[in-house]
Scaffold this motif. Structure first.
Motif, PDB file in Angstrom:
ATOM      1  N   ASP A 201      -8.342 -35.636  35.725  1.00 22.95           N
ATOM      2  CA  ASP A 201      -8.743 -37.338  34.534  1.00 22.95           C
ATOM      3  C   ASP A 201      -9.765 -37.966  34.797  1.00 22.95           C
ATOM      4  O   ASP A 201      -9.996 -38.268  36.431  1.00 22.95           O
ATOM      5  CB  ASP A 201      -7.671 -37.798  34.214  1.00 22.95           C
ATOM      6  N   TYR A 202     -10.412 -38.915  34.841  1.00 20.60           N
ATOM      7  CA  TYR A 202     -11.337 -39.714  34.954  1.00 20.60           C
ATOM      8  C   TYR A 202     -10.302 -41.151  35.696  1.00 20.60           C
ATOM      9  O   TYR A 202      -8.806 -41.303  35.352  1.00 20.60           O
ATOM     10  CB  TYR A 202     -11.915 -41.011  33.859  1.00 20.60           C
ATOM     11  N   PRO A 203     -10.733 -41.467  36.959  1.00 20.19           N
ATOM     12  CA  PRO A 203      -9.920 -42.044  37.765  1.00 20.19           C
ATOM     13  C   PRO A 203      -9.522 -43.626  37.172  1.00 20.19           C
ATOM     14  O   PRO A 203      -8.522 -43.890  37.800  1.00 20.19           O
ATOM     15  CB  PRO A 203     -11.431 -42.400  39.005  1.00 20.19           C
ATOM     16  N   CYS A 204     -10.006 -44.031  36.429  1.00 28.61           N
ATOM     17  CA  CYS A 204      -9.823 -45.285  36.118  1.00 28.61           C
ATOM     18  C   CYS A 204      -9.576 -45.364  34.126  1.00 28.61           C
ATOM     19  O   CYS A 204     -10.058 -44.558  33.548  1.00 28.61           O
ATOM     20  CB  CYS A 204     -10.608 -46.072  36.423  1.00 28.61           C
ATOM     21  N   ALA A 205      -8.703 -46.052  33.595  1.00 29.92           N
ATOM     22  CA  ALA A 205      -8.640 -45.490  32.564  1.00 29.92           C
ATOM     23  C   ALA A 205     -10.085 -46.825  32.046  1.00 29.92           C
ATOM     24  O   ALA A 205     -10.977 -47.251  31.943  1.00 29.92           O
ATOM     25  CB  ALA A 205      -7.925 -47.318  31.579  1.00 29.92           C
ATOM     26  N   LEU A 206     -10.705 -45.960  30.751  1.00 28.47           N
ATOM     27  CA  LEU A 206     -11.903 -46.277  30.012  1.00 28.47           C
ATOM     28  C   LEU A 206     -11.747 -47.474  28.525  1.00 28.47           C
ATOM     29  O   LEU A 206     -11.301 -47.630  28.193  1.00 28.47           O
ATOM     30  CB  LEU A 206     -12.211 -45.597  29.581  1.00 28.47           C
ATOM     31  N   PRO A 207     -12.881 -49.109  29.551  1.00 26.88           N
ATOM     32  CA  PRO A 207     -11.853 -50.574  28.624  1.00 26.88           C
ATOM     33  C   PRO A 207     -12.994 -49.253  27.004  1.00 26.88           C
ATOM     34  O   PRO A 207     -13.571 -48.441  27.040  1.00 26.88           O
ATOM     35  CB  PRO A 207     -12.816 -51.105  29.529  1.00 26.88           C
ATOM     36  N   ALA A 208     -12.598 -50.107  26.161  1.00 29.97           N
ATOM     37  CA  ALA A 208     -13.523 -50.299  25.000  1.00 29.97           C
ATOM     38  C   ALA A 208     -15.469 -50.397  25.295  1.00 29.97           C
ATOM     39  O   ALA A 208     -14.963 -50.846  25.883  1.00 29.97           O
ATOM     40  CB  ALA A 208     -13.240 -51.787  24.277  1.00 29.97           C
ATOM     41  N   GLY A 209     -15.900 -49.578  23.702  1.00 29.08           N
ATOM     42  CA  GLY A 209     -17.112 -49.672  23.858  1.00 29.08           C
ATOM     43  C   GLY A 209     -17.408 -48.326  25.283  1.00 29.08           C
ATOM     44  O   GLY A 209     -18.156 -48.208  25.120  1.00 29.08           O
ATOM     45  N   TRP A 210     -16.398 -47.797  25.590  1.00 29.39           N
ATOM     46  CA  TRP A 210     -16.674 -45.966  26.466  1.00 29.39           C
ATOM     47  C   TRP A 210     -16.471 -45.358  25.528  1.00 29.39           C
ATOM     48  O   TRP A 210     -14.853 -45.178  25.587  1.00 29.39           O
ATOM     49  CB  TRP A 210     -16.476 -46.953  27.483  1.00 29.39           C
ATOM     50  N   THR A 211     -17.148 -44.285  25.416  1.00 31.67           N
ATOM     51  CA  THR A 211     -16.386 -42.956  25.165  1.00 31.67           C
ATOM     52  C   THR A 211     -16.089 -41.352  26.025  1.00 31.67           C
ATOM     53  O   THR A 211     -17.042 -41.766  26.578  1.00 31.67           O
ATOM     54  CB  THR A 211     -17.444 -42.122  23.944  1.00 31.67           C
ATOM     55  N   LEU A 212     -15.371 -41.075  26.407  1.00 26.90           N
ATOM     56  CA  LEU A 212     -15.126 -39.971  27.657  1.00 26.90           C
ATOM     57  C   LEU A 212     -15.865 -38.686  27.192  1.00 26.90           C
ATOM     58  O   LEU A 212     -15.696 -38.303  25.741  1.00 26.90           O
ATOM     59  CB  LEU A 212     -14.198 -40.054  27.566  1.00 26.90           C
ATOM     60  N   SER A 213     -16.278 -38.025  27.978  1.00 27.57           N
ATOM     61  CA  SER A 213     -17.457 -36.929  27.592  1.00 27.57           C
ATOM     62  C   SER A 213     -17.046 -35.706  28.636  1.00 27.57           C
ATOM     63  O   SER A 213     -17.466 -36.541  30.089  1.00 27.57           O
ATOM     64  CB  SER A 213     -18.420 -36.592  27.546  1.00 27.57           C
ATOM     65  N   ARG A 214     -16.394 -34.287  28.350  1.00 28.25           N
ATOM     66  CA  ARG A 214     -17.185 -33.141  29.649  1.00 28.25           C
ATOM     67  C   ARG A 214     -18.033 -31.981  30.078  1.00 28.25           C
ATOM     68  O   ARG A 214     -17.528 -31.890  30.369  1.00 28.25           O
ATOM     69  CB  ARG A 214     -15.471 -33.003  29.526  1.00 28.25           C
ATOM     70  N   ASP A 215     -18.694 -32.683  28.706  1.00 27.73           N
ATOM     71  CA  ASP A 215     -19.685 -31.638  28.328  1.00 27.73           C
ATOM     72  C   ASP A 215     -20.964 -32.534  29.043  1.00 27.73           C
ATOM     73  O   ASP A 215     -21.561 -33.035  28.883  1.00 27.73           O
ATOM     74  CB  ASP A 215     -19.919 -31.941  27.440  1.00 27.73           C
ATOM     75  N   PRO A 216     -21.590 -31.452  30.149  1.00 25.52           N
ATOM     76  CA  PRO A 216     -22.254 -31.547  30.955  1.00 25.52           C
ATOM     77  C   PRO A 216     -23.645 -31.354  30.042  1.00 25.52           C
ATOM     78  O   PRO A 216     -25.105 -31.982  30.646  1.00 25.52           O
ATOM     79  CB  PRO A 216     -22.724 -30.889  31.659  1.00 25.52           C
ATOM     80  N   ALA A 217     -23.830 -30.988  29.354  1.00 25.24           N
ATOM     81  CA  ALA A 217     -25.557 -31.094  28.050  1.00 25.24           C
ATOM     82  C   ALA A 217     -25.400 -31.921  27.826  1.00 25.24           C
ATOM     83  O   ALA A 217     -26.539 -32.770  27.231  1.00 25.24           O
ATOM     84  CB  ALA A 217     -25.137 -30.654  27.027  1.00 25.24           C
ATOM     85  N   VAL A 218     -23.953 -32.934  27.826  1.00 28.03           N
ATOM     86  CA  VAL A 218     -24.589 -34.387  26.654  1.00 28.03           C
ATOM     87  C   VAL A 218     -25.629 -35.082  27.665  1.00 28.03           C
ATOM     88  O   VAL A 218     -26.662 -35.839  27.355  1.00 28.03           O
ATOM     89  CB  VAL A 218     -22.905 -35.001  26.909  1.00 28.03           C
TER      90      VAL A 218
END
Length: 233
Positions: A201-218
């Motif tokens: 998992d990402y080391p921190c909780a993502l705050p509002a206003g952020w979206t997580l992606s695991r796709d290097p193409a992004v």
């Protein structure tokens, strides 16, 4: 090093560092590709590679600065240093390989002389990637720092941050500092993407206003589009 009356605008140019990757971090820490001083400076369309800091807005009186359309790679300390805690704007930049992306933490020599509580740094429409460095601030293992280096002691002097329409990328946990994106509640975010290519998992909780992606193409597609809009950089 550029000093100017109010309203400097510097556009264009390539700044190429020549030190070896294994150069000690203490040496990198003493170098910067661009050092600008004066009120309301604008630095744009600059290409810089292989330095400690990318750009420093750190001299007293360097206020309301703007950085836009620049491409920095292999920065072994801070891509953008604002340790006097002034207001600034980072717009449409490609910071493709920072040890620390943004520094806004005053040094001990002038911590009692600055107060950023009424100031804001805005980062928008930008691409920011942390880079694993061979020479590091603490420890022995190659690693990166965090995206933001802020004051963790005198919390009341920190600047506020506004983050809009950015894509950040991290490939592993940081070796020092934190990858958290709302330190001390000083950040407001809208429509940002965090590309996390590390394990787990990402080391921190993502705050509002952020979206997580695991796709290097992004990340890759955004970089290709940025370069197409900035030929020569």
């Amino acid at each position: 090093n550029v000093a100017s009356d109010p309203g400097l605008c510097w556009t264009g140019g390539t700044i190429q560092g020549t030190m070896a990757e294994e150069t000690p971090w203490t040496t990198w820490h003493s170098s910067s590709a661009f050092y600008v001083r004066g009120e309301r400076p604008v630095v744009e369309n600059v290409r810089a590679d292989n330095y400690g800091d990318g750009v420093r807005f750190t001299t007293r009186g360097t206020t309301n600065w703007t950085l836009r359309g620049v491409h920095f790679t292999k920065m072994h300390d801070d891509c953008v240093e604002n340790d006097r805690l002034e207001s600034g704007l980072v717009e449409d930049v490609l910071l493709d390989g920072c040890y620390v992306a943004f520094s806004a933490r005053p040094g001990l020599a002038f911590k009692d002389q600055v107060n950023g509580s009424d100031n804001t740094v805005t980062v928008r429409n930008s691409l920011v990637r942390l880079r694993r460095q061979v020479s590091v601030y603490k420890g022995e293992s190659p690693s990166s720092g965090g995206f933001f280096k802020v004051e963790n002691g005198l919390l009341s002097i920190n600047v506020s941050w506004v983050l809009e329409n950015n894509i950040f990328r991290a490939d592993a946990p940081s070796g020092f500092a934190t990858l958290c994106l709302n330190q001390h509640g000083k950040f407001t975010a809208r429509n940002n993407i965090m590309v996390w290519l590390g394990q787990g998992d990402y080391p921190c909780a993502l705050p509002a206003g952020w979206t997580l992606s695991r796709d290097p193409a992004v990340w890759d597609n955004a970089v290709a589009e940025w370069k197409a809009r900035h030929p020569g950089l």
